[in-house]
Design a protein around this motif. Sequence first.
Motif, PDB file in Angstrom:
ATOM      1  N   SER A   1       0.286  -4.952  18.644  1.00 23.13           N
ATOM      2  CA  SER A   1       1.134  -4.118  17.786  1.00 23.13           C
ATOM      3  C   SER A   1       0.329  -2.994  17.147  1.00 23.13           C
ATOM      4  O   SER A   1       0.874  -1.944  16.825  1.00 23.13           O
ATOM      5  N   GLY A   2      -0.957  -3.180  16.986  1.00 30.32           N
ATOM      6  CA  GLY A   2      -1.809  -2.143  16.404  1.00 30.32           C
ATOM      7  C   GLY A   2      -2.606  -1.389  17.442  1.00 30.32           C
ATOM      8  O   GLY A   2      -2.856  -0.197  17.304  1.00 30.32           O
TER       9      GLY A   2
ATOM     10  N   ARG B   1       0.875  -0.252  11.577  1.00 31.48           N
ATOM     11  CA  ARG B   1       1.818  -0.033  12.681  1.00 31.48           C
ATOM     12  C   ARG B   1       2.898  -1.095  12.791  1.00 31.48           C
ATOM     13  O   ARG B   1       3.749  -1.026  13.673  1.00 31.48           O
ATOM     14  N   ASN B   2       2.865  -2.067  11.913  1.00 34.63           N
ATOM     15  CA  ASN B   2       3.862  -3.130  11.942  1.00 34.63           C
ATOM     16  C   ASN B   2       4.683  -3.038  10.651  1.00 34.63           C
ATOM     17  O   ASN B   2       4.193  -3.408   9.589  1.00 34.63           O
TER      18      ASN B   2
ATOM     19  N   GLY C   1       5.570   1.983   3.235  1.00 37.10           N
ATOM     20  CA  GLY C   1       4.625   2.007   4.343  1.00 37.10           C
ATOM     21  C   GLY C   1       3.172   1.828   3.937  1.00 37.10           C
ATOM     22  O   GLY C   1       2.285   1.912   4.787  1.00 37.10           O
ATOM     23  N   ILE C   2       2.910   1.569   2.669  1.00 41.42           N
ATOM     24  CA  ILE C   2       1.529   1.413   2.208  1.00 41.42           C
ATOM     25  C   ILE C   2       1.313   0.068   1.524  1.00 41.42           C
ATOM     26  O   ILE C   2       0.435  -0.687   1.918  1.00 41.42           O
ATOM     27  N   ARG C   3       2.108  -0.214   0.504  1.00 41.22           N
ATOM     28  CA  ARG C   3       1.936  -1.474  -0.233  1.00 41.22           C
ATOM     29  C   ARG C   3       2.268  -2.660   0.661  1.00 41.22           C
ATOM     30  O   ARG C   3       3.216  -2.608   1.436  1.00 41.22           O
TER      31      ARG C   3
ATOM     32  N   GLN D   1       4.849  -9.493   1.609  1.00 42.92           N
ATOM     33  CA  GLN D   1       4.273 -10.840   1.571  1.00 42.92           C
ATOM     34  C   GLN D   1       3.602 -11.158   2.908  1.00 42.92           C
ATOM     35  O   GLN D   1       2.518 -11.729   2.939  1.00 42.92           O
ATOM     36  N   GLU D   2       4.221 -10.752   4.009  1.00 36.89           N
ATOM     37  CA  GLU D   2       3.653 -10.996   5.335  1.00 36.89           C
ATOM     38  C   GLU D   2       2.381 -10.182   5.564  1.00 36.89           C
ATOM     39  O   GLU D   2       1.516 -10.566   6.340  1.00 36.89           O
ATOM     40  N   GLY D   3       2.270  -9.041   4.904  1.00 36.70           N
ATOM     41  CA  GLY D   3       1.138  -8.152   5.117  1.00 36.70           C
ATOM     42  C   GLY D   3      -0.090  -8.439   4.284  1.00 36.70           C
ATOM     43  O   GLY D   3      -1.143  -7.836   4.491  1.00 36.70           O
ATOM     44  N   MET D   4       0.016  -9.349   3.326  1.00 40.17           N
ATOM     45  CA  MET D   4      -1.120  -9.625   2.436  1.00 40.17           C
ATOM     46  C   MET D   4      -2.366 -10.065   3.193  1.00 40.17           C
ATOM     47  O   MET D   4      -3.475  -9.686   2.833  1.00 40.17           O
TER      48      MET D   4
END
Length: 131
Positions: A40-41, A95-96, A104-106, A109-112
Amino acid sequence: MSLSNAILRGVTGAFVLNSGLSKRGMPTEAAQGMQGFAASGIPAMAKMDPDTFGKFIAYSEIGVGASLLTPFVPKKIAGAALGAFSAGLLSMYFRNPAMTESDGIRPSQEGMSLAKDSFMLAIAGALLTDK
């Protein structure tokens, strides 16, 4: 090597080295899951054989961690390796869309779990710019 560089390199190097060592011998199914997320990245990762991908990730992390922990590796080389590694991780984050809030920055929960990799990019920057 200054004390501050030793701390940055030691803690980060031990973390990345341990992560790589734990991925050695990864089952094919686990490598496939990790590969799908990595693609994905970095889309080119999808073209690799899953077992090859698993080995690539494990030994890449081992190499980055070892370069940080080895005192005779210049800080700029170790910083560049860490920077490339953390930039790859952050590309998956940015990119996800599920990894970030609507801005698109902060991190969501899934992105932590990936947002923390921004610290490694900052450490790489410190190693690269230190005089």
